[in-house]
Structures are given as structure tokens and as C-alpha cells.
Design an enzyme around this catalytic site. Structure first.
Site, PDB file in Angstrom:
ATOM      1  N   TYR A  42      -3.829  12.143  15.504  1.00 21.16           N
ATOM      2  CA  TYR A  42      -5.043  12.069  14.692  1.00 21.16           C
ATOM      3  C   TYR A  42      -5.876  13.297  15.026  1.00 21.16           C
ATOM      4  O   TYR A  42      -6.189  13.545  16.187  1.00 21.16           O
ATOM      5  CB  TYR A  42      -5.848  10.792  14.991  1.00 21.16           C
TER       6      TYR A  42
ATOM      7  N   TYR B 156     -14.269   3.804   7.172  1.00 14.12           N
ATOM      8  CA  TYR B 156     -13.019   3.029   7.285  1.00 14.12           C
ATOM      9  C   TYR B 156     -13.201   1.571   6.862  1.00 14.12           C
ATOM     10  O   TYR B 156     -12.581   0.675   7.441  1.00 14.12           O
ATOM     11  CB  TYR B 156     -12.487   3.065   8.730  1.00 14.12           C
TER      12      TYR B 156
ATOM     13  N   ASP C 161      -6.112  19.857  20.991  1.00 23.35           N
ATOM     14  CA  ASP C 161      -7.262  19.179  20.391  1.00 23.35           C
ATOM     15  C   ASP C 161      -7.820  18.237  21.462  1.00 23.35           C
ATOM     16  O   ASP C 161      -7.335  17.123  21.634  1.00 23.35           O
ATOM     17  CB  ASP C 161      -6.809  18.406  19.145  1.00 23.35           C
TER      18      ASP C 161
HETATM   19  C1  LIG Z   1      -8.529  14.054  18.753  1.00 17.41           C
HETATM   20  C2  LIG Z   1      -9.546  14.110  17.657  1.00 17.41           C
HETATM   21  N1  LIG Z   1      -9.649  15.212  16.918  1.00 17.41           N
HETATM   22  C3  LIG Z   1     -10.556  15.330  15.942  1.00 17.41           C
HETATM   23  C4  LIG Z   1     -11.416  14.289  15.650  1.00 17.41           C
HETATM   24  C5  LIG Z   1     -12.415  14.436  14.529  1.00 17.41           C
HETATM   25  O1  LIG Z   1     -13.683  14.596  15.013  1.00 17.41           O
HETATM   26  P1  LIG Z   1     -14.948  14.322  14.073  1.00 17.41           P
HETATM   27  O2  LIG Z   1     -14.989  12.847  13.839  1.00 17.41           O
HETATM   28  O3  LIG Z   1     -16.120  14.825  14.873  1.00 17.41           O
HETATM   29  O4  LIG Z   1     -14.741  15.092  12.825  1.00 17.41           O
HETATM   30  C6  LIG Z   1     -11.344  13.113  16.392  1.00 17.41           C
HETATM   31  C7  LIG Z   1     -12.236  11.981  16.102  1.00 17.41           C
HETATM   32  O5  LIG Z   1     -12.043  10.877  16.526  1.00 17.41           O
HETATM   33  C8  LIG Z   1     -10.378  13.019  17.425  1.00 17.41           C
HETATM   34  O6  LIG Z   1     -10.240  11.902  18.148  1.00 17.41           O
END
Ligand SMILES: Cc1ncc(COP(=O)(O)O)c(C=O)c1O
Length: 399
Positions: free
Chosen positions: A133, A6, A223
Site C-alpha cells: 500500500y 473508505y 516508503d
Molecule cells: C506506507 C504508506 N505509504 C503512503 C501512504 C499514504 O499517505 P497519505 O495518507 O498521507 O497520503 C500511507 C498511508 O497510510 C502508507 O501507509
């Protein structure tokens, strides 16, 4: 040359060089700082934990990795069994992968194929949340709703496959009314949307989501890559509302090594389990079920269970609330606290310019983004250290 995450490589500030880490502390050559970010919210037990270290040392002396294609091993079997017992309801079928993004991809693919296997080929839509996200791979970018991360997707124009709604029940009702026959899943970061700005929303939204998913036969995906393992003050939000598919990552291994799990319930698993090869889930990351990662995860869950981590998180929330009670500043939009997460949202992002250096000089590592100054500390933090983190935030507005 390393490309940092980023960052505009041309203008980025030099990254801080870390020479060691122990407990809540990151060490440079000259200083030590409390990591108030827990390495992107994953290092829940702190760094250099003797028992986690030993678990991985023991495993590495046997073997570090063998593929799961046609092979299996004790650490992955033990972890799958442990998750069956540790996770709520009938979330019993674990598909392992190497990162949260991939695990979300697997969940979305699973939801789509679940319906394709049943011949319901019109169900190609995903319902997701505004400000979501879910990772940085292509499908997770499309499912997310944050241009700050995913502006490259603008090149493709609006998605034909994902609908985004706010975290409001009328919007949820409307979306189901309008799209239910075409939806395969609703995916949410339950209760706490992390990278989208530490946005917190109510349990009633999730309860209604469960009802609507049941009513219309749509799969509900949580998630919990960020929220899992206690971050919201619940072990898992899935303990309160049960999803059909749960995604875990980050703290799954105590932040020691990348690994993630997409855990399906009985109903979803049965949707793939028959004699037709084309009904199999065609996915297989090279490092899925990595033995070192599974050993770290097993030890991490053991620590979480045996050392009453929920009480630690409860204490973090109570101290955070006490320390911020009555605190205000005209530049602050809102202060949000949930479990082991606190966020001070400011009205203008420029207010936070210089904060990282300010905090560093006070022995705290912080990484505010956009309008959000936040802390997600390791759960083993002492009260004194937590106060130091929060005082540093408050001081910034008083200076
Ligand atoms: C809610 C959520 N899902 C998925 C991810 C992606 O995970 P990774 O960075 O291990 O690919 C993140 C990462 O911050 C997240 O906060």
C-alpha cells in the site's frame, strides 16, 4: 455533506464526534478513549503536546505559509538541514509535499526521470510487492497491490508498468533476472507492510534487494511513511539498509499537520543537476515546505531525539510481547509484533464484527480492518494504558 474515507456512505455507522484530545486520549462529550490507532499511525507524541503547540503558535504569528516557488524561509531550510543530519547515509536532498501519497508519487516520478535523463528510456517498469500500500492517488494505487482499496483500477486491466512479487528472495531474484534492464526502481514498505495487513518480513529480503539493485543499477525506494520514526523498533529501516530514495510522512510532523518528504541520495540528485532545464524535476505542490508543518516537524524530531523515543518503543514492544505471551484462540490465524505495532490476524473477518464498540465501552478507540485487529499506539503511552489496550483485545476473544 462530508464524505468519509473508505466508507459506504449509505450504510456507515455514525462517526464518533471528538471534542478534544490530550496525550493518548480522545474525548467525546461524555467519554475518553485511548487512541490505539494514533490517528492512522501518525500522532507519535500524543495529542495537544505543549511544545508542539508552542512551535506552531510561534510560527503562525510570523506567517503560516509562503510558496517555495521562487521563495524560501527559515523553517524549511532548518528542516532540510535537520533531515540531512538525522537521516542515514547520503540521503540529503529533500523534496517536500503535503501527503504521503504525493511524496510516493514524487519518488516514482523521480526514479523514472532519473533514467530518462540518462537516456535509458527502456526503464519504465516499477517492481513492487504483493500486498503493498503506497497511497490512494492513481500511480500509488497502481504500485500498491490491494484490491480492497483499489478495486476501481480493475477497470484498466493489469498494469503494464508495475510488477508485483511476494516478499520472498527467490521471487526477487527471478524478477531481477527477468526484468532488470527495464526496471527503474524497486519500491517497498520496508519490514512492515501496513495497510496491506500489518505483514512483517525479514531484513534479509531487503539486504538482497539492495545487492540486486546495486548489481543491476536499479533504484531502491523505501516508503517509510508508516515505518519511519521508530514504528518497527528501528529509527528508520533505512538505518539498516540504505535506500536511494526515502519517503517520509505521517509522523514527520508528529501527526500535527499533513506533510511529507521524498529524500534522495547524492546519486539520484546528481541525475537531475545539470544545465538542461528539461532535466529538472517538474513537480511543485502548492503547500510544499509549509512553514507550520516544518516547524512542527522540527519540534517533533527534537522531541524524538532528546527524549529517547527508541527506548520508549522498545518498552512498548517488550510489554506487548509480555502481555500476549502464550495467548491464543482457535479463531486467530497469527499474532504479529514488531516495535510499536501489534496485529492479531483472525481467520475470518466476521470475528472482528462489533469489536470497535466493545473497545469503546472499555475506553479504547480501535479501528480493525478486514481480518486485522491491530494497535499502533502513541509512543508516550504509559505501561498501564498499553496494558488496557492489549487486555481489551484479549478480552474480546474470551467473552
Ligand atoms: C506506507 C504508506 N505509504 C503512503 C501512504 C499514504 O499517505 P497519505 O495518507 O498521507 O497520503 C500511507 C498511508 O497510510 C502508507 O501507509
Amino acid at each position: 455533506m462530508i464524505r468519509y474515507p473508505y466508507e459506504q456512505m449509505k450504510t456507515m455507522a455514525p462517526p464518533i464526534s471528538i471534542t478534544g484530545a490530550k496525550g493518548v486520549y480522545l474525548y467525546t462529550e461524555k467519554e475518553k478513549m485511548i487512541d490505539s490507532v494514533s490517528s492512522w499511525w501518525s500522532v507519535i507524541h500524543g495529542y495537544n503536546h505543549p511544545e508542539l503547540n508552542q512551535a506552531m503558535i510561534d510560527q503562525v504569528s510570523r506567517f503560516s505559509h509562503v510558496m517555495l516557488g521562487g521563495l524560501t524561509h527559515e523553517p524549511v531550510q532548518k528542516l532540510a538541514r535537520k533531515l540531512e543530519e538525522f537521516l542515514p547515509g547520503d540521503l540529503n536532498y529533500s523534496f517536500f509535499s503535503d501527503s504521503g501519497s504525493v511524496a510516493v508519487e514524487v519518488a516514482l516520478k523521480m526514479a523514472l526521470q532519473y533514467y530518462m535523463n540518462r537516456g535509458e528510456t527502456e526503464r519504465t517498469l516499477t517492481l513492487a510487492l504483493e500486498h503493498a500500500y503506497h497511497g490512494d492517488t492513481f500511480k500509488t494505487m497502481e504500485t500498491g497491490d490491494d484490491e480492497d482499496y483499489h478495486f476501481v483500477l480493475k477497470a484498466y486491466g493489469p498494469s503494464r508498468h508495475v510488477i508485483h512479487i511476494p516478499t520472498e528472495i527467490p521471487a526477487l531474484d527471478q524478477a531481477f533476472k527477468q526484468y532488470h534492464s527495464r526496471l527503474n526502481c524497486l519500491i517497498v514498505e520496508p519490514l512492515l507492510q501496513g495497510a496491506g495487513g500489518m505483514r512483517m518480513y525479514s531484513l534479509s529480503f531487503l539486504k538482497r534487494a539492495r545487492q540486486l539493485c546495486d548489481q543491476y543499477g536499479v533504484l531502491l525506494i523505501f516508503d517509510e511513511v508508516a515505518t519511519g520514526f521508530g514504528r518497527t523498533g528501528n529509527r528508520f529501516v533505512s538505518d539498516l539498509v540504505l535506500p536511494d530514495i526515502l519517503v517520509l510522512g505521517k509522523a514527520l510532523t508528529g501527526g500535527y499537520i499533513g506533510h511529507a518528504a521524498t529524500v534522495a541520495n547524492e546519486k539520484v540528485f546528481r541525475g537531475f543537476f545539470d544545465d538542461r532545464p528539461e532535466h529538472a524535476l517538474m513537480h511543485g505542490p502548492t503547500f510544499m515546505g509549509n512553514a507550520l508543518a516544518c516547524s512542527a516537524a522540527l519540534k517533533s524530531i527534537e522531541l524524538f531525539e532528546t527524549q529517547d523515543y527508541m527506548a520508549k518503543i522498545c518498552r512498548i514492544e517488550a510489554v506487548t510481547r509480555r502481555e500476549l505471551n502464550g495467548f491464543s484462540d482457535e479463531r486467530i490465524q497469527e499474532i504479529r509484533i514488531m516495535g510499536g505495532c501489534v496485529c492479531i490476524e483472525v481467520k475470518n473477518a466476521s470475528v472482528l464484527k462489533g469489536y470497535q464498540q466493545f473497545a469503546r465501552e472499555r475506553g479504547v478507540f480501535s479501528r480493525p480492518f478486514l481480518n486485522y485487529l491491530y494497535a499502533m499506539v502513541p509512543y508516550i503511552i504509559t505501561e498501564e494504558e498499553l496494558i488496557q489496550v492489549i487486555q481489551t483485545m484479549k478480552e474480546w476473544f474470551r467473552k
